[in-house]
Write an enzyme that holds these catalytic residues in place. Structure first.
Site, PDB file in Angstrom:
ATOM      1  N   HIS A 194       0.829  -1.208   0.000  1.00 38.05           N
ATOM      2  CA  HIS A 194       0.000   0.000   0.000  1.00 38.05           C
ATOM      3  C   HIS A 194       0.862   1.256   0.000  1.00 38.05           C
ATOM      4  CE1 HIS A 194      -4.213  -1.516   1.375  1.00 38.05           C
ATOM      5  NE2 HIS A 194      -3.997  -1.645   0.085  1.00 38.05           N
ATOM      6  N   ARG A 301      -7.687  -7.737  -9.852  1.00 33.85           N
ATOM      7  CA  ARG A 301      -7.278  -8.795  -8.936  1.00 33.85           C
ATOM      8  C   ARG A 301      -8.155  -8.715  -7.689  1.00 33.85           C
ATOM      9  NH1 ARG A 301      -2.291  -6.129 -10.371  1.00 33.85           N
ATOM     10  NH2 ARG A 301      -1.016  -7.386 -11.790  1.00 33.85           N
ATOM     11  N   ARG A 337     -10.836 -11.067 -12.432  1.00 37.05           N
ATOM     12  CA  ARG A 337     -10.253 -12.385 -12.231  1.00 37.05           C
ATOM     13  C   ARG A 337     -10.765 -12.965 -10.920  1.00 37.05           C
ATOM     14  NH1 ARG A 337      -3.867 -12.804 -11.649  1.00 37.05           N
ATOM     15  NH2 ARG A 337      -4.368 -12.068  -9.555  1.00 37.05           N
ATOM     16  N   GLU A 436      -0.998 -18.833 -18.187  1.00 30.62           N
ATOM     17  CA  GLU A 436       0.128 -18.427 -17.336  1.00 30.62           C
ATOM     18  C   GLU A 436       0.979 -19.600 -16.875  1.00 30.62           C
ATOM     19  OE1 GLU A 436      -1.331 -16.456 -13.839  1.00 30.62           O
ATOM     20  OE2 GLU A 436      -3.115 -17.732 -13.739  1.00 30.62           O
ATOM     21  N   ASN A 459       4.045 -12.724 -16.425  1.00 33.07           N
ATOM     22  CA  ASN A 459       4.884 -12.810 -15.222  1.00 33.07           C
ATOM     23  C   ASN A 459       5.042 -14.263 -14.777  1.00 33.07           C
ATOM     24  OD1 ASN A 459       4.805 -10.063 -15.409  1.00 33.07           O
ATOM     25  ND2 ASN A 459       3.638  -9.724 -13.542  1.00 33.07           N
ATOM     26  N   ASP A 460       3.919 -14.939 -14.577  1.00 32.05           N
ATOM     27  CA  ASP A 460       3.984 -16.342 -14.146  1.00 32.05           C
ATOM     28  C   ASP A 460       4.420 -17.262 -15.276  1.00 32.05           C
ATOM     29  OD1 ASP A 460       3.414 -15.996 -11.521  1.00 32.05           O
ATOM     30  OD2 ASP A 460       1.291 -16.509 -11.658  1.00 32.05           O
ATOM     31  N   ARG A 470      11.448 -15.048  -9.326  1.00 33.53           N
ATOM     32  CA  ARG A 470      11.887 -13.653  -9.408  1.00 33.53           C
ATOM     33  C   ARG A 470      12.204 -13.067  -8.038  1.00 33.53           C
ATOM     34  NH1 ARG A 470       7.895  -9.943 -12.210  1.00 33.53           N
ATOM     35  NH2 ARG A 470       6.406 -11.058 -10.927  1.00 33.53           N
ATOM     36  N   CYS A 507      -1.509  -9.350 -19.952  1.00 28.60           N
ATOM     37  CA  CYS A 507      -1.674  -8.552 -18.730  1.00 28.60           C
ATOM     38  C   CYS A 507      -0.486  -8.619 -17.785  1.00 28.60           C
ATOM     39  CB  CYS A 507      -2.949  -8.958 -17.993  1.00 28.60           C
ATOM     40  SG  CYS A 507      -2.956 -10.665 -17.404  1.00 28.60           S
TER      41      CYS A 507
END
Length: 582
Positions: A194, A301, A337, A436, A459-460, A470, A507
């Site tokens: 945050h 998300r 999602r 993914e 990413n995945d 990562r 994405c």
């Protein structure tokens, strides 16, 4: 003094130059004490008074932000204020005081520990950052209990300053005097925290996870914070300083120019359109995505709705959340999602915490198919909310046809139940899947026959395809989205979507990289979804290239054998078109 450089992949973009100032937080450890019966009421009142003071402090920061139209930041702080009035916090702490006969500080510490317990086995940085939110709220109450003064920036030098601290809460980041603090560096935290979200919304250059940085930088030392490249430069040479001063001016000018393009069409020079959407985690990010010209939400998300709590959100709570987003953005497309969580992150009452490798274990769609009540509740809320806007539902971590068939049966059951109870819902919500994991890419031609759209999560896909974590500093430098294997998996999935005549989106972080954009144009993606602040740069690059040229580049690159070779080739061919300060 010799020039030193420190790197971190967790940054918010921008260039900041100033003198390092260490923010020292003098917090004494609390004392654990047994109390007598007659002191129980006194300790309970002390605790409740500290909670009230904490809520008032957060409210005061929110009120100050109102003057600066800080809607996004206000709502992030609201989640902390809501936690401070949560029954679990109040009741558990007062119960510990009463039943164990311990002082308020000790009881609060035990309560915070209990609430955080479900977060301790989480490996992903995203969920570790959520755990910090609880720490921040608890720390504020503890400070008030012990009489610690609220963090003050009044004694800071009123000149260009780079703030360096071990950790800053979202409320503390929001309270930073931006007129002279030009950037900040934290030893803790990550890009999904945050604190990072507030830094991005204020567009403050920042670096997170700079471990032990205070040991290697001197207070008062001149530093350059480059949030674009993810580097902090201590004691730069005169030449490098002058170069960065020029880059800083150009960056600021470029940002203003790019934001002037937000209403322009997202088309190539030869008329090929790609929709540019935004990824969001919080409903409070919507003003930012509108400001930066997003054409819709490509990835919402929903995990945050389920975190920082000991119970799952009700159907009504989820429904209201989805309705607000759909109504606010109507008629823009909103892709939601379904929850992408591991079993150790949900209050299922079952022991899912002992998984050796949670990232490859019971998570995402696998967990949803195991915990049907939670999954059905989310689906009911989504189909009900669908009547208020342009909704699509996206399923994470699909690896087989059987999973899709099972989900369709559940959706049919959910719709039947809603119809039986005469509850309005949208019948024809498009259903898509995340590509993914390598298995999904390999059988993409089969999966494409079962769904309405693909969304490729690079990413995945890269992480699983390259077998590289990562978050592991020993191998993170080997993570390469330009790796030929990654590009071929992406290309294969796009081709399958095109042959099946379904839409295909991307994405991951790759979507926001202007350098790789020609490859995505050459593959003919229908949409790209990214962090909102990346949209203006990607749009400028998109409007500077042609699909014809992009297809030629793609054909050449698919023949290449290394990621470095591909990057070098792209920089040579289109580097001059990228909207970057020189």
């Amino acid at each position: 003094m010799k020039t030193r450089r420190f790197k971190s992949s967790a940054t918010t973009p921008g260039i900041a130059i100033g003198r390092a100032y260490f923010l020292k937080l003098h917090r004494k450890p609390f004392i654990k004490a047994w109390i007598r019966d007659k002191d129980i009421e006194i300790e309970t009142k002390r605790f409740k008074k500290a909670v009230t003071a904490s809520k008032d402090q957060v409210s005061n920061i929110q009120n100050k932000l109102c003057r600066y139209e800080g809607h996004e930041q206000i709502n992030i702080l609201e989640s902390q204020r809501m936690f401070l009035q949560d029954d679990m916090l109040i009741n558990s702490t007062t119960q510990y005081i009463r039943e164990l006969k311990i002082n308020a500080e000790w009881a609060l510490d035990k309560t915070i520990g209990q609430i955080k317990l479900s977060f301790y086995n989480m490996n992903e940085n995203y969920f570790k950052d959520r755990k910090q939110d609880i720490d921040y709220a608890g720390r504020r109450v503890m400070d008030n209990l012990m009489g610690h003064a609220e963090l003050s920036f009044q004694n800071m030098p009123h000149e260009n300053t780079i703030l360096i601290a071990h950790d800053l809460s979202p409320a503390e980041v929001a309270a930073i005097p931006h007129e002279y603090v030009k950037g900040f560096v934290m030893e803790a935290g990550g890009v999904t925290s945050h604190s990072a979200i507030i830094a991005r919304s204020f567009e403050i250059p920042a670096m997170f996870g700079a471990q032990s940085i205070t040991k290697y930088v001197d207070e008062g030392e001149l530093v350059i914070l480059d949030g674009i490249k993810g580097v902090l430069i201590a004691s730069p040479s005169t030449r490098e300083l002058n170069q960065y001063l020029e880059i800083q001016k150009k960056y600021a000018a470029l940002e203003k120019i790019l934001l002037q393009d937000i209403d322009l069409h997202t088309v190539t020079k030869d008329g090929f359109h790609i929709r540019l959407d935004a990824n969001i985690e919080l409903i409070e990010e919507i003003p930012s995505i509108i400001q930066h010209g997003a054409e819709g939400i490509g990835l919402y998300r929903t995990e945050y709705l389920f975190l920082n709590r000991l119970d799952e959100p009700s159907e009504e709570e989820q429904y209201q959340n989805y309705v607000e987003i759909l109504k606010t953005l109507k008629p823009k497309l909103v892709t939601v999602r379904t929850i992408d969580l591991g079993g150790d992150k949900l209050p299922t009452g079952k022991d899912y915490e002992s998984q050796t490798n949670p990232a490859l274990g019971l998570r995402a769609i696998r967990l949803c198919l195991r915990e049907l009540p939670i999954f059905k509740t989310q689906l009911r809320a989504l189909y009900r909310a669908g009547v208020f806007g342009n909704l699509r539902i996206l399923l994470p971590m699909i690896s087989s046809i059987e999973e899709i068939h099972e989900v369709k049966k559940i959706i049919k059951s959910v719709k039947h139940d809603l119809a039986q109870k005469s509850i309005p819902f949208k019948e024809d919500v498009p259903l898509g899947i995340m590509i993914e994991v390598p298995a999904a890419s390999i059988i993409a031609d089969l999966l494409a026959k079962e769904v309405d759209f693909f969304s490729i999560g690079t990413n995945d896909l890269a992480q699983y395809g390259l077998a590289i974590d990562r978050g592991n500093e020993l191998v993170s430098d080997m993570y390469d989205p330009y790796h030929p294997a990654v590009l071929r998996m992406v290309h294969q999935a796009v081709q399958a979507a095109k042959e099946a005549h379904i839409s295909v989106a991307l994405c991951g972080e790759m979507a926001g990289d202007p350098l790789i954009l020609p490859l995505l144009v050459g593959m003919e993606f229908d949409s790209l979804s990214m962090n909102a602040i990346s949209i203006p740069r990607v749009k400028r690059t998109l409007r500077s290239i042609t699909r014809e040229k992009a297809k030629l580049l793609l054909a050449e690159i698919l023949k290449m054998s290394t990621g470095k070779e591909i990057q070098k080739y792209l920089k040579k061919e289109i580097g001059h078109l990228l909207p970057l300060p020189k």
